[in-house]
Design a protein around this motif. Structure first.
Motif, PDB file in Angstrom:
ATOM      1  N   GLU A  25       9.330   4.671  -3.499  1.00 20.31           N
ATOM      2  CA  GLU A  25       9.496   4.764  -2.041  1.00 20.31           C
ATOM      3  C   GLU A  25       8.262   5.387  -1.396  1.00 20.31           C
ATOM      4  O   GLU A  25       7.841   4.972  -0.306  1.00 20.31           O
ATOM      5  CB  GLU A  25      10.752   5.567  -1.680  1.00 20.31           C
ATOM      6  N   GLU A  28       5.709   2.822  -0.912  1.00 16.88           N
ATOM      7  CA  GLU A  28       6.006   1.965   0.231  1.00 16.88           C
ATOM      8  C   GLU A  28       5.564   2.616   1.539  1.00 16.88           C
ATOM      9  O   GLU A  28       5.112   1.929   2.469  1.00 16.88           O
ATOM     10  CB  GLU A  28       7.489   1.610   0.264  1.00 16.88           C
ATOM     11  N   VAL A  29       5.666   3.942   1.615  1.00 15.47           N
ATOM     12  CA  VAL A  29       5.157   4.652   2.796  1.00 15.47           C
ATOM     13  C   VAL A  29       3.652   4.429   2.908  1.00 15.47           C
ATOM     14  O   VAL A  29       3.130   4.105   3.979  1.00 15.47           O
ATOM     15  CB  VAL A  29       5.472   6.167   2.737  1.00 15.47           C
ATOM     16  N   GLU A  31       1.874   1.982   1.749  1.00 17.13           N
ATOM     17  CA  GLU A  31       1.624   0.597   2.154  1.00 17.13           C
ATOM     18  C   GLU A  31       1.759   0.435   3.663  1.00 17.13           C
ATOM     19  O   GLU A  31       0.930  -0.218   4.308  1.00 17.13           O
ATOM     20  CB  GLU A  31       2.588  -0.350   1.445  1.00 17.13           C
ATOM     21  N   ARG A  32       2.808   1.016   4.222  1.00 14.04           N
ATOM     22  CA  ARG A  32       3.027   0.916   5.678  1.00 14.04           C
ATOM     23  C   ARG A  32       1.932   1.651   6.446  1.00 14.04           C
ATOM     24  O   ARG A  32       1.504   1.205   7.515  1.00 14.04           O
ATOM     25  CB  ARG A  32       4.402   1.461   6.073  1.00 14.04           C
ATOM     26  N   GLY A  40       7.512   0.912  10.768  1.00 16.32           N
ATOM     27  CA  GLY A  40       7.743   0.704   9.342  1.00 16.32           C
ATOM     28  C   GLY A  40       7.582   1.987   8.555  1.00 16.32           C
ATOM     29  O   GLY A  40       8.324   2.241   7.607  1.00 16.32           O
ATOM     30  N   ILE A  41       6.590   2.802   8.953  1.00 17.22           N
ATOM     31  CA  ILE A  41       6.392   4.104   8.309  1.00 17.22           C
ATOM     32  C   ILE A  41       7.642   4.955   8.470  1.00 17.22           C
ATOM     33  O   ILE A  41       8.124   5.556   7.498  1.00 17.22           O
ATOM     34  CB  ILE A  41       5.167   4.835   8.894  1.00 17.22           C
ATOM     35  N   GLU A  44      10.345   3.753   6.154  1.00 19.35           N
ATOM     36  CA  GLU A  44      10.074   4.094   4.752  1.00 19.35           C
ATOM     37  C   GLU A  44      10.208   5.593   4.495  1.00 19.35           C
ATOM     38  O   GLU A  44      10.680   6.001   3.429  1.00 19.35           O
ATOM     39  CB  GLU A  44       8.693   3.586   4.335  1.00 19.35           C
ATOM     40  N   ASP A  47      13.684   6.179   3.955  1.00 17.12           N
ATOM     41  CA  ASP A  47      14.044   5.798   2.588  1.00 17.12           C
ATOM     42  C   ASP A  47      13.661   6.899   1.597  1.00 17.12           C
ATOM     43  O   ASP A  47      14.413   7.188   0.663  1.00 17.12           O
ATOM     44  CB  ASP A  47      13.353   4.493   2.183  1.00 17.12           C
ATOM     45  N   VAL A  48      12.498   7.520   1.804  1.00 17.84           N
ATOM     46  CA  VAL A  48      12.077   8.644   0.949  1.00 17.84           C
ATOM     47  C   VAL A  48      13.075   9.788   1.077  1.00 17.84           C
ATOM     48  O   VAL A  48      13.486  10.386   0.074  1.00 17.84           O
ATOM     49  CB  VAL A  48      10.649   9.112   1.315  1.00 17.84           C
TER      50      VAL A  48
END
Length: 87
Positions: A25, A28-29, A31-32, A40-41, A44, A47-48
């Protein structure tokens, strides 16, 4: 421990499995961030937060960690460092 998110069905996962999920996760942060996608950040990061909360639940339920006690120690440490408003 007070939960923010609904508890997931984690019967087949260990706390260490959850840490691996937490790492994914975080990636993914990143990446955003690289995409410059602020909304998106935020998604994510949530999600974290959910993944971290799931890990803490597993730590408490399966490993006997007193999460609230550890949280209080962290708050005390951070307050002494001046991290909080009004300190």
């Amino acid at each position: 421990m007070k939960r923010i998110f609904p508890k997931i069905n984690a019967e087949k996962y260990t706390a260490y499995d959850q840490l691996e999920h937490f790492k994914s996760e975080l990636l993914e942060v990143v990446e955003r961030i690289d995409q410059g996608d602020f909304n998106g950040i935020v998604g994510e990061v949530l999600d974290v937060q959910h993944s971290a909360e799931t890990f803490l639940t597993l730590a408490e339920e399966r490993h006997g960690v007193q999460v609230d006690k550890v949280r209080k120690a962290v708050v005390k440490k951070n307050r002494a460092r001046g991290y909080y408003a009004g300190t």
